[in-house]
Design an enzyme around this catalytic site. Structure first.
Site, PDB file in Angstrom:
ATOM      1  CE  LYS A   1      16.407 -14.980  42.275  1.00 55.74           C
ATOM      2  NZ  LYS A   1      15.162 -15.232  41.527  1.00 55.74           N
TER       3      LYS A   1
ATOM      4  CG  HIS B   1      14.503 -15.324  32.008  1.00 53.30           C
ATOM      5  ND1 HIS B   1      14.708 -16.467  31.278  1.00 53.30           N
ATOM      6  CD2 HIS B   1      14.760 -15.643  33.289  1.00 53.30           C
ATOM      7  CE1 HIS B   1      15.082 -17.444  32.091  1.00 53.30           C
ATOM      8  NE2 HIS B   1      15.124 -16.972  33.313  1.00 53.30           N
TER       9      HIS B   1
END
Length: 735
Positions: free
Chosen positions: A580, A152
């Site tokens: 999120k 990532h």
């Protein structure tokens, strides 16, 4: 709070509010002074004046919130040209990196002076609860504790900068160990900081998958290859045994994570497997070469076992100087066979080259391990137990931990891609011409029938789409890699955005078509060579997870198939996307609820009864991505959801922070193992009161409503977000 100061003399220094670590403050001031000298020499006095002005105004505004100071700071920065602005930013960025080096040095110093290790604290806790050592051994015999390195893109530092900072760390440590050489160490640090200043901080080109593979392998070379075996040694010492089961298992996504990255292909997966194999074999070669120097015993002075004599004779080493040194002759044979293994598996050559060029390659890591055990047994039986413990057992533990594969590589892809590929396979084979148009129950019927039919769906002469060819090539490469490098190199296939039972069945179809499934669904003896791992990411996915797994295990033949494939079901939970989607509070609450419900499926009477559940936590470094102290996070898991089984992702800059230095790596690994064992063996004595759960549900609903009201339902929020955050600049970074 750390306050940065650049003096008129060009020295950068620090004040550390509330700090009680004088050594840390002293080190930061030293590094700041050296950075100041470099900036002064490289950029001149005018730059110092500008940086000092910016610093003073920023600190004054932070402390007083004076509007006039804010205006003055804005005017100063507005008047700065682009080149000067970059210089100012670089100065403070480098200082922050150097402060991090000093903090790492302080942490390592605290670890070195601490009485006992993480395992000592663990066993103190278990002893207080009257947990016997035999119970710990029993848990470890079936445990799997696995940190998984991912690519990532949250690590911004270039490797060139990271290497220089690592070297500065070394000189700082040497300075403390040898104060009389302080001047020499300071000069070396000055040279390294100069190099840092003259090196680009950020990349001008995008990282490739190959770069990411090499970056990940650098952490094995720096620490993991030695510290993972050391963790086994520490646990064995506490239990008074020699571990036979591999309970600390390193994992890796890099080279196999295709979700959203079209650059990851069968070729990159093959390269990742080969480079992992090469890395660990070169480590073994170096260790065996070193053992040849260490084990110089003569059979004119000590007895050796018959098996050791035979091993030495098989080496083909006719060196006259080693005629009476059977251990060295045996190790020559081991080295030559390892060199042949390296050549056979990776195509690379050993340095130094083997003495016998045509030695037989090892068929597997266990064969190499057996030879090492012959040497160990001879040492232990003939007055060399201490030599065995210090010189040979670390390598034996390493081989048990890493094999010839180093780490398990997960393959990952989005469920939508799997669906597209399976739809094409079904259409071309005329099994189902409109799979995408089917309802969920109809899809399950079609897929179960395909899995129960021994005939393949692939038509050999048909030209499939690029997507299908690419996906099938990845799974075929995985199957080939397992045969070549060992079964453990590929053990999991992750399905991103799992939202239905058919998402799991589609992956099984791809397994069957590429050699990762043996037999047919519903027939005795059928098994999978990799575990299908559903990834539940959004709030809706987490809420649906128990029903999806229950539906999967409720299908005829599925439970028997999974039991015959090892009896472990990995389930991955996404922290970042759920955060999120619903906000941090709701994310954590829904994760908790999902874990409790999933555990019920694997309990007596559940749909997956007889199976074991292993949760895979997809956590990032920041709080918004599920980050936080690993020990507390693991202990906070719902009772009954750990049970010696735990995987979690290590992402971006967190990898360097935890595993970049040997001492920190050892502490991080021990923390992970200790927390997993404590969560398994010492769960909370009482269940969470229902009124607390009801309150958490109420808070979660209110939190999610407020969060989504702001982020998703407020007109103009996206524009506001782009205006007040550096997201545009971050999106342009080559990370």
């Amino acid at each position: 709070m750390i306050n940065v100061t650049i003096t008129e003399a060009g020295q950068m220094s620090i004040s550390h509010d509330g700090a009680d670590d004088a050594g840390l403050v002293s080190d930061i001031r030293l590094l700041g002074r050296i950075l100041g000298e470099v900036i002064r020499a490289q950029e001149g006095e005018a730059v110092f004046a500008l940086i000092e002005q910016v610093r003073q105004l920023a600190v004054s505004h932070q402390r007083t919130s004076d509007p006039q100071t804010a205006v003055a700071l804005q005017e100063t920065l507005s008047a700065v040209g682009r080149d000067q602005a970059v210089t100012v930013v670089r100065a403070f960025a480098h200082y922050a990196h150097l402060a991090n080096v000093a903090e790492d040095a302080a942490k390592v110093a605290r670890l070195e002076t601490r009485t006992g290790d993480r395992f000592g604290a663990l066993f103190d806790r278990l002893d207080a609860l009257d947990v016997p050592r035999e119970r710990v051994q029993s848990v470890l015999q079936a445990a799997c504790i696995s940190p998984v390195l991912t690519a990532h893109p949250t690590e911004i530092r270039r490797k060139s900068s990271a290497d220089a900072l690592d070297a500065i760390f070394g000189h700082l440590a040497a300075m403390h160990a040898q104060p009389h050489r302080k001047a020499d160490q300071e000069r070396a640090i000055l040279a390294l900081v100069t190099r840092l200043w003259q090196t680009r901080m950020i990349r001008q080109t995008q990282l490739t998958v190959e770069d990411e593979i090499e970056n990940a392998l650098s952490f094995y070379q720096a620490s993991l290859l030695r510290e993972v075996p050391d963790v086994y040694k520490a646990m064995d010492a506490r239990l008074g045994i020699t571990s036979k089961h591999r309970w600390l298992v390193m994992g890796n996504w890099i080279g196999g994570d295709r979700d959203g990255n079209p650059n990851v292909t069968a070729t990159t997966l093959d390269q990742a497997m080969r480079r992992q194999c090469e890395t660990v074999l070169r480590f073994y070669l170096a260790e065996v070469h070193g053992l040849g120097a260490a084990l110089s015993m003569s059979d004119t002075l000590v007895d050796v076992s018959e098996h050791l004599v035979a091993l030495a004779a098989r080496s083909g080493d006719a060196g006259v100087h080693r005629t009476h040194e059977p251990y060295r002759r045996a190790l020559v044979g081991l080295y030559d066979r390892l060199a042949a293994t390296l050549k056979a598996l990776t195509g690379q050559t050993a340095h130094p080259p083997p003495r016998v060029a045509d030695a037989d390659a090892y068929a597997c890591a266990d064969s190499f391990l057996n030879d090492l055990r012959i040497i160990a047994a001879s040492l232990q039986a003939n007055g060399g137990a201490i030599l065995c413990e210090e010189a040979l057992l670390p390598l034996i533990r390493a081989v048990k931990a890493f094999g010839f594969h180093l780490a398990t590589i997960d393959v990952r892809q989005n469920s939508a891609v799997h669906e597209t590929v399976v739809a094409e396979l079904l259409a071309v084979s005329q099994v189902c011409t409109d799979y995408a148009g089917l309802e969920e129950e109809e899809r399950q019927t079609v897929l179960c029938a395909a899995l129960a039919d021994p005939r393949p769906l692939l038509i050999s002469r048909h030209e499939y789409s690029q997507t299908t060819c690419s996906e099938m090539a990845v799974f075929s490469a995985a199957a080939a890699g397992k045969a070549r490098f060992g079964a453990d190199i590929i053990a999991h296939a992750i399905i991103s955005h799992t939202r239905s039972v058919s998402d799991l069945l589609e992956l099984l179809v791809l397994f069957r078509e590429t050699g990762l499934m043996t037999g047919t669904l519903g027939v005795e003896g059928a098994r999978l060579d990799a575990i299908p791992v559903p990834l539940f990411e959004t709030i809706g996915d987490l809420r649906a997870a128990p029903a999806i797994l229950a539906g999967f295990y409720g299908l005829p033949g599925v439970r028997d198939l999974m039991l015959g494939s090892g009896g472990i079901q990995d389930i991955m939970l996404g922290y970042s996307d759920s955060s999120k989607d619903g906000g941090i509070l709701t994310s954590n609450w829904e994760l908790y609820r999902a874990e409790v419900a999933l555990a019920g499926l694997f309990a007596d009477g559940g749909a997956a009864e007889g199976m074991s559940m292993r949760l895979f936590h997809g956590r990032g470094g920041s709080v918004g991505r599920g980050g936080g102290p690993s020990h507390q996070a693991i202990l906070a898991q719902p009772p009954g959801t750990v049970m010696g089984q735990l995987r979690l992702t290590e992402q971006g800059e967190v990898i360097a922070a935890k595993y970049g230095r040997p001492e920190l790596c050892r502490d991080s690994l021990q923390t992970l193992v200790a927390a997993t064992l404590e969560a398994t063996l010492a769960p909370p004595a009482a269940s969470v009161p229902q009124r607390w759960l009801d309150l958490a549900e109420t808070l979660s609903r209110a939190s999610m409503q407020a969060y989504r009201g702001l982020v998703y339902d407020t007109p103009g929020f996206v524009d506001f977000f782009y205006d007040v955050t550096p997201i545009r600049e971050i999106s342009e970074l080559n990370i």
